[in-house]
Design a protein around this motif. Structure first.
Motif, PDB file in Angstrom:
ATOM      1  N   PRO A   1      86.333  66.369 -16.455  1.00 22.77           N
ATOM      2  CA  PRO A   1      87.205  67.305 -17.157  1.00 22.77           C
ATOM      3  C   PRO A   1      86.465  68.618 -17.397  1.00 22.77           C
ATOM      4  O   PRO A   1      85.236  68.670 -17.350  1.00 22.77           O
ATOM      5  CB  PRO A   1      87.486  66.611 -18.480  1.00 22.77           C
ATOM      6  N   VAL A   2      87.216  69.678 -17.641  1.00 21.32           N
ATOM      7  CA  VAL A   2      86.586  70.913 -18.043  1.00 21.32           C
ATOM      8  C   VAL A   2      87.048  71.241 -19.451  1.00 21.32           C
ATOM      9  O   VAL A   2      88.215  71.016 -19.779  1.00 21.32           O
ATOM     10  CB  VAL A   2      86.892  72.073 -17.056  1.00 21.32           C
ATOM     11  N   GLY A   3      86.170  71.684 -20.302  1.00 14.45           N
ATOM     12  CA  GLY A   3      86.606  72.003 -21.664  1.00 14.45           C
ATOM     13  C   GLY A   3      85.426  72.207 -22.578  1.00 14.45           C
ATOM     14  O   GLY A   3      84.277  72.242 -22.142  1.00 14.45           O
ATOM     15  N   ARG A   4      85.736  72.381 -23.848  1.00 15.26           N
ATOM     16  CA  ARG A   4      84.729  72.665 -24.874  1.00 15.26           C
ATOM     17  C   ARG A   4      83.631  71.611 -24.873  1.00 15.26           C
ATOM     18  O   ARG A   4      83.889  70.430 -24.838  1.00 15.26           O
ATOM     19  CB  ARG A   4      85.413  72.721 -26.241  1.00 15.26           C
ATOM     20  N   GLY A   5      82.400  72.046 -24.867  1.00 13.61           N
ATOM     21  CA  GLY A   5      81.245  71.151 -24.882  1.00 13.61           C
ATOM     22  C   GLY A   5      80.513  71.246 -23.566  1.00 13.61           C
ATOM     23  O   GLY A   5      79.420  71.804 -23.496  1.00 13.61           O
ATOM     24  N   GLY A   6      81.139  70.733 -22.522  1.00 11.35           N
ATOM     25  CA  GLY A   6      80.545  70.898 -21.190  1.00 11.35           C
ATOM     26  C   GLY A   6      80.747  72.310 -20.701  1.00 11.35           C
ATOM     27  O   GLY A   6      79.983  72.825 -19.892  1.00 11.35           O
ATOM     28  N   GLU A   7      81.806  72.910 -21.174  1.00  8.37           N
ATOM     29  CA  GLU A   7      82.106  74.334 -20.980  1.00  8.37           C
ATOM     30  C   GLU A   7      82.549  74.707 -19.571  1.00  8.37           C
ATOM     31  O   GLU A   7      83.517  75.418 -19.385  1.00  8.37           O
ATOM     32  CB  GLU A   7      80.911  75.220 -21.366  1.00  8.37           C
ATOM     33  N   ARG A   8      81.835  74.263 -18.561  1.00  6.13           N
ATOM     34  CA  ARG A   8      82.116  74.719 -17.209  1.00  6.13           C
ATOM     35  C   ARG A   8      81.945  73.557 -16.236  1.00  6.13           C
ATOM     36  O   ARG A   8      81.000  72.777 -16.379  1.00  6.13           O
ATOM     37  CB  ARG A   8      81.130  75.817 -16.779  1.00  6.13           C
ATOM     38  N   ARG A   9      82.808  73.482 -15.234  1.00  3.41           N
ATOM     39  CA  ARG A   9      82.600  72.506 -14.162  1.00  3.41           C
ATOM     40  C   ARG A   9      81.749  73.195 -13.096  1.00  3.41           C
ATOM     41  O   ARG A   9      82.246  73.623 -12.057  1.00  3.41           O
ATOM     42  CB  ARG A   9      83.932  72.020 -13.596  1.00  3.41           C
ATOM     43  N   ALA A  10      80.467  73.324 -13.440  1.00  2.00           N
ATOM     44  CA  ALA A  10      79.544  74.071 -12.583  1.00  2.00           C
ATOM     45  C   ALA A  10      78.442  73.140 -12.129  1.00  2.00           C
ATOM     46  O   ALA A  10      77.878  72.389 -12.930  1.00  2.00           O
ATOM     47  CB  ALA A  10      78.942  75.248 -13.341  1.00  2.00           C
ATOM     48  N   ILE A  11      78.148  73.179 -10.837  1.00  7.16           N
ATOM     49  CA  ILE A  11      77.156  72.280 -10.257  1.00  7.16           C
ATOM     50  C   ILE A  11      76.013  73.145  -9.746  1.00  7.16           C
ATOM     51  O   ILE A  11      76.175  73.918  -8.798  1.00  7.16           O
ATOM     52  CB  ILE A  11      77.774  71.479  -9.093  1.00  7.16           C
ATOM     53  N   GLY A  12      74.867  73.015 -10.415  1.00 12.50           N
ATOM     54  CA  GLY A  12      73.743  73.900 -10.114  1.00 12.50           C
ATOM     55  C   GLY A  12      72.995  73.472  -8.866  1.00 12.50           C
ATOM     56  O   GLY A  12      72.776  72.281  -8.635  1.00 12.50           O
ATOM     57  N   LEU A  13      72.566  74.433  -8.063  1.00  9.83           N
ATOM     58  CA  LEU A  13      71.747  74.158  -6.895  1.00  9.83           C
ATOM     59  C   LEU A  13      70.298  74.032  -7.365  1.00  9.83           C
ATOM     60  O   LEU A  13      69.749  74.966  -7.951  1.00  9.83           O
ATOM     61  CB  LEU A  13      71.899  75.277  -5.853  1.00  9.83           C
ATOM     62  N   ALA A  14      69.719  72.834  -7.128  1.00 13.02           N
ATOM     63  CA  ALA A  14      68.404  72.516  -7.687  1.00 13.02           C
ATOM     64  C   ALA A  14      67.357  72.637  -6.600  1.00 13.02           C
ATOM     65  O   ALA A  14      67.320  71.824  -5.664  1.00 13.02           O
ATOM     66  CB  ALA A  14      68.415  71.109  -8.274  1.00 13.02           C
ATOM     67  N   ASN A  15      66.490  73.612  -6.723  1.00 14.96           N
ATOM     68  CA  ASN A  15      65.457  73.811  -5.705  1.00 14.96           C
ATOM     69  C   ASN A  15      64.619  72.543  -5.564  1.00 14.96           C
ATOM     70  O   ASN A  15      64.079  72.047  -6.564  1.00 14.96           O
ATOM     71  CB  ASN A  15      64.580  75.014  -6.094  1.00 14.96           C
ATOM     72  N   PRO A  16      64.495  72.010  -4.352  1.00 14.02           N
ATOM     73  CA  PRO A  16      63.772  70.739  -4.174  1.00 14.02           C
ATOM     74  C   PRO A  16      62.327  70.795  -4.668  1.00 14.02           C
ATOM     75  O   PRO A  16      61.745  69.756  -4.975  1.00 14.02           O
ATOM     76  CB  PRO A  16      63.812  70.523  -2.660  1.00 14.02           C
ATOM     77  N   GLY A  17      61.751  71.991  -4.796  1.00  9.07           N
ATOM     78  CA  GLY A  17      60.372  72.080  -5.268  1.00  9.07           C
ATOM     79  C   GLY A  17      60.234  72.122  -6.765  1.00  9.07           C
ATOM     80  O   GLY A  17      59.126  72.097  -7.300  1.00  9.07           O
ATOM     81  N   LEU A  18      61.347  72.188  -7.472  1.00 15.02           N
ATOM     82  CA  LEU A  18      61.268  72.413  -8.919  1.00 15.02           C
ATOM     83  C   LEU A  18      61.637  71.182  -9.736  1.00 15.02           C
ATOM     84  O   LEU A  18      62.187  71.288 -10.839  1.00 15.02           O
ATOM     85  CB  LEU A  18      62.113  73.638  -9.306  1.00 15.02           C
ATOM     86  N   GLY A  19      61.366  69.993  -9.187  1.00 13.68           N
ATOM     87  CA  GLY A  19      61.416  68.767  -9.969  1.00 13.68           C
ATOM     88  C   GLY A  19      62.796  68.368 -10.448  1.00 13.68           C
ATOM     89  O   GLY A  19      62.925  67.700 -11.484  1.00 13.68           O
ATOM     90  N   GLY A  20      63.816  68.757  -9.740  1.00 15.37           N
ATOM     91  CA  GLY A  20      65.143  68.293 -10.111  1.00 15.37           C
ATOM     92  C   GLY A  20      65.872  69.175 -11.097  1.00 15.37           C
ATOM     93  O   GLY A  20      67.058  69.000 -11.351  1.00 15.37           O
ATOM     94  N   GLU A  21      65.178  70.131 -11.678  1.00 15.81           N
ATOM     95  CA  GLU A  21      65.854  71.073 -12.576  1.00 15.81           C
ATOM     96  C   GLU A  21      66.884  71.879 -11.763  1.00 15.81           C
ATOM     97  O   GLU A  21      66.660  72.175 -10.595  1.00 15.81           O
ATOM     98  CB  GLU A  21      64.845  72.065 -13.186  1.00 15.81           C
ATOM     99  N   ALA A  22      67.955  72.272 -12.424  1.00 15.44           N
ATOM    100  CA  ALA A  22      68.998  73.027 -11.731  1.00 15.44           C
ATOM    101  C   ALA A  22      68.614  74.496 -11.607  1.00 15.44           C
ATOM    102  O   ALA A  22      69.359  75.392 -11.983  1.00 15.44           O
ATOM    103  CB  ALA A  22      70.328  72.866 -12.457  1.00 15.44           C
ATOM    104  N   TYR A  23      67.419  74.708 -11.107  1.00 18.10           N
ATOM    105  CA  TYR A  23      66.922  76.075 -10.910  1.00 18.10           C
ATOM    106  C   TYR A  23      66.858  76.319  -9.418  1.00 18.10           C
ATOM    107  O   TYR A  23      66.128  75.629  -8.705  1.00 18.10           O
ATOM    108  CB  TYR A  23      65.502  76.237 -11.459  1.00 18.10           C
TER     109      TYR A  23
END
Lengths: 359, 359, 359, 359
Positions: free
Chosen positions: C67-89
């Motif tokens: 769902p999209v709504g207050r709390g999660g705020e956005r249905r956004a899926i971050g691209l996580a650089n494979p070198g950065l340990g899984g963080e969505a950076y």
């Protein structure tokens, strides 16, 4: 454009047209002499030298004959460029005057849009009070009164004192930008501290008071003391001797007085510098857009302007109009104070400089 | 200072002193009239209106009697402020002329330090070629020729065309900053494209060519097209109607022409704007340091300057000197082009503005 | 420094010293691996390509399951650089996500210090409401939400829409600069105008509303429309064909999105550009300090990063970490959107660029 | 956002989706803990105090056990913030280390992108040689090594000397901006002048060498001498006593070290200041975005950080992370050196400050 421009054939119709132009407050470009848009600046102002030995006695005589006080405001005698029709303009932008204050006299407070400074070639005993902050005036000091600050002067001693004033009066007058207000008939603080509050806050190199983080249009330093100027120039020449870049050309040290909040010029319309030449030094021949004024502070030498050499010595003042080529020659160690309208030229992007070897 | 300043007592010694001053090119401050440093700007220039119905026929007559070509350079007729002694200065800083080019004529190329623009109140058919880039001139367009760019004009059509030129000639002349060079006797490119190369590179809102990352002193846009100006003003009035802030006062939309590399004025000495008033609008009464010129582009109304009302209509030009209070009144929808020396005042920190309700 | 640095001789005293360091929260420089101060940037982030053909289906699946709504705020899926340990950076400074909004859905309003933009590779129907101003989102548009502006989105149509978001989340998180506030659970204005108020005020080339003379930290333009971007790039390639300088290298047109109040970057931390290559063009090999992300907008080609070639096509996203050499090759006409952290590097004077011919 | 965000219902499909995300190097926003975009900065770094009485003996012990030379480069012991996992980061942006040089030792020359300074809480005898200019280091001096200047140190005396180093190593490392080059294994000039060439050129208040008119990114002053700092602070407190504004709050004098070419911070990433409190003074409670470090130079007092009071005295170092409220309390006259990452925050427009009375 050209004074010999192709002109229309004379005829009754043309004469009628020209009469109609005049009646309608019109003036055609094609009949105007070429100097409206000359190939290069052709100033009406001329290069000229005033001798301190002429100026100072006249200032003294004024001290005897002319009162100082509200109305006339200042016992200031403007240097009038011989090319500018008798107006007290040393150049189209700049005013330079010798000001004289007798023993115990006070020049009343006022303020104006015009930016002003003083430079002291000799003497002591006067304090200028700028927005309530008393500033001692001594030989070699460069003192600021930026636009719209109240200021008056008083002489603490039993001897008279003279100095030069520099302002942007001609610029302000011709451009219709000036405002003026009278202040106290006396100065607001007759204290005679050695250092003004502005100096005590600001004259610590590279250190900015945390209470003063807003940049100011003009410098917050009221007095640039001779001891610092002299030390800076001395160090430049020593560094040069030691083989390190420090001077602007061989034997020629120079500093610019700057606003410590920006590193730029002390006021929006006036640049001020101090130059020191080793004996025997001859500077490059240079010409610049804009006008500049020098006063010899110490030593003897010559200024060559537009090909003519003038011998100058302590106290002598000379003006170099726009685009006139000039060079300095130092007979002895030679110290000169300089001011100019360069900030106007640079901020409006009219500045140009041409340098040749003096050879 | 005051014209009635306290003056020294007359005496033979004083007369001798004054004679000595004159001989030494000196001029005392205390004998000068108060207008050297007035309480507020007291311009010699006066508020004045030139009627298009007077100007255009005289320009036409010039077209018959006066050739255009190398030497005279331009068939331009300067508007001479009645207060400035017949010089073709509309103000102490600004030049405004009507320029006229007959069918198939060419005005040769040259360049100068002076900054120039053209504004087209009516007509079409001329291209101005700026550094080799042909720029179409059409009704409502504002066209730039910043300092030191070669430029010439040619008329492609069988009908004449007139427009106004604005320059900083008076400033440049008085300040001795001008350089001038002749270029080609013809224009270097007789192509007649709809849009100049400068526009094709730069006229995409918010988009900067990656090949053009160096900021430029003056705008790289050669032509500010009427279609954009009109659209911008239309949107401001629509937004105002919808209840959103967009205009500068009720019923008064306005844009400033800017340099897209900086967001600032188009040239270092000249500001240009376009103002649109709804019918019935009266602007605040305002006075400003510096001089400004308007040309009515469309509609009817009045300008009140220094308390005097003048009816104006399409093509009429008026000048407001420094610190003269003024207000515009729109009888119909009212469109006006404006230019001024405000960048000079702001860069040198002499700008002041006073606003009152027009009441 | 060097990982093989000269090290002290092991001894009980040394071990004790190291234990004492640890106890006192100290860490000696000489035992650290050389990568704390490497010879040149050695990013942990790696060059990587995400295929649109992988991303879009996963976004769609999220639309069904999340769902999209207050709390999660956005249905956004971050691209996580494979070198950065899984963080969505996607890089140490930048966040890039695909955001998905189903038919008639609303993403609630909030604001944060983080600067954000959206770029639309396909689709239409969503309006983003920024500080109450509804902004249409369509293919090719670049849309801004600078820091601390309230914003929410709603989908007006019966079809879903996806786009990419770019933010400075990793920078803000690591540097501890972020603030966040919830706003309305719905968007504050469901109007669907073709053009936002910001565009209507600002999107007139070279024209600045007189009501908007204060420069703004970030651009006041909410939407940079595809029609303008496309036209600007088209003109650059035409000018190149006609023999005039307009592109940054042969066959390579590019614009930077800028803040019209300054001519500089749209936001303090993020630069955004659009690049267009003619078919067959290969760009110079270049490496830069700072990280950059591209999304292919149209066409086919390859990106060579660190010597490895990756085929890319419409929608594909790739990241180039600091100092990794890269070059683009256009198989067809090739359009790419680009964003980077260059303003951070330039404002802090860490920027360096090295360019070689692609050969 | 909120850690308790509304989450999708668990299901096999959702688990598959999450697995697919991971496989494709994606990471959804909605599953991340709220601290990715917290309501306000929630730094991992913690407020912490290091006692000089702990630091100095460990530095001494290093002097006995650890050689200094090429490879390890410096005998520097980094203060590792307890919240940052053992890394030698005093904050996410800043490095602070105690460096120790034994009698007659030399630390070899190198250069790096990272900006560095030294501050001397006690001792003398070391010269740091920056781009060939030997700079004496004495108690109270603040010394600069801006990015990419070669520098090495040597101890002229038979006694050891310790000081603190400040750099932007953590910022540079995390942002991948660093370059490093080895220079001479010895320093290039073993001269021991009292004043460096940079000081001799630049340390004259308000005077700029005419040979140095180009502004520099970092300050050209290599050493800010204690005598000037002390005099500036003394004058501020005297002016306050005399009833003139000079301090930032009652009893609290402070200066910022600045670049004389601009009046701004000494380096692009690091701000440095010196604060002096009268005995009994308690500063306002304040919190700021960005991290800051203090070292007590003289006197006794307390720092309250996040509500916890720590007694501190000469040499003690403490760090205040982003948005942690803090206040200083002076038991005796209290002098403190301060540095921070404020230029990063301000240049990227993330700066915020909140001030309350300490009450």
């Amino acid at each position: 454009m050209d004074a010999d421009a192709m002109q229309p054939v004379d005829s009754p119709e043309l004469r009628q047209l020209y009469a109609d132009f005049k009646a309608q407050h019109l003036n055609p470009l094609w009949t105007q002499t070429g100097d409206l848009m000359p190939r290069h600046p052709r100033p009406k102002a001329v290069a000229h030298v005033w001798k301190w030995s002429d100026l100072y006695p006249l200032a003294q005589a004024s001290g005897d004959l002319v009162p100082v006080g509200r109305g006339g405001e200042r016992r200031a005698i403007g240097l009038a460029n011989p090319g500018l029709g008798g107006e007290a303009y040393i150049s189209p932008t700049l005013w330079c005057a010798i000001q004289y204050l007798g023993p115990k006299e006070t020049a009343p407070e006022h303020r104006h849009s015009q930016n002003a400074f003083r430079f002291v070639v000799e003497g002591e005993g006067v304090w200028t009070v700028v927005n309530g902050d008393p500033v001692r005036m001594s030989r070699g000091d460069f003192l600021l009164t930026p636009g719209w600050n109240f200021h008056g002067h008083h002489n603490e001693l039993d001897a008279p004192m003279a100095w030069i004033d520099g302002l942007d009066i001609p610029f302000s007058y011709q451009m219709d930008v000036g405002f003026f207000e009278f202040g106290s008939d006396r100065v607001t603080d007759y204290a005679t501290p050695n250092y003004s509050r502005g100096e005590r806050l600001w004259c610590h190199p590279g250190l900015r008071p945390l209470s003063q983080l807003q940049n100011t249009v003009s410098s917050p330093i009221g007095a640039y003391r001779w001891e610092y100027t002299d030390a800076a120039l001395t160090q430049q020449l020593l560094l040069e001797e030691e083989g390190h870049p420090a001077t602007i050309e061989q034997g020629h040290a120079a500093i610019r007085y700057v606003n410590p909040t920006t590193g730029g010029d002390v006021m929006p319309t006036i640049r001020a510098e101090f130059h020191r030449l080793r004996a025997g030094t001859e500077t490059s021949l240079r010409r610049e857009v804009g006008s500049t004024v020098f006063q010899v502070f110490e030593g003897k030498g010559a200024i060559v302007m537009g090909g003519t050499e003038h011998k100058v010595e302590k106290g002598d003042i000379f003006v170099i109009p726009s685009w006139v080529p000039w060079s300095l020659q130092a007979e002895t160690a030679f110290d000169l104070f300089r001011f100019s309208d360069a900030p106007i030229m640079e901020r409006l992007h009219f500045d140009r400089t041409q340098i040749e070897d003096a050879g």
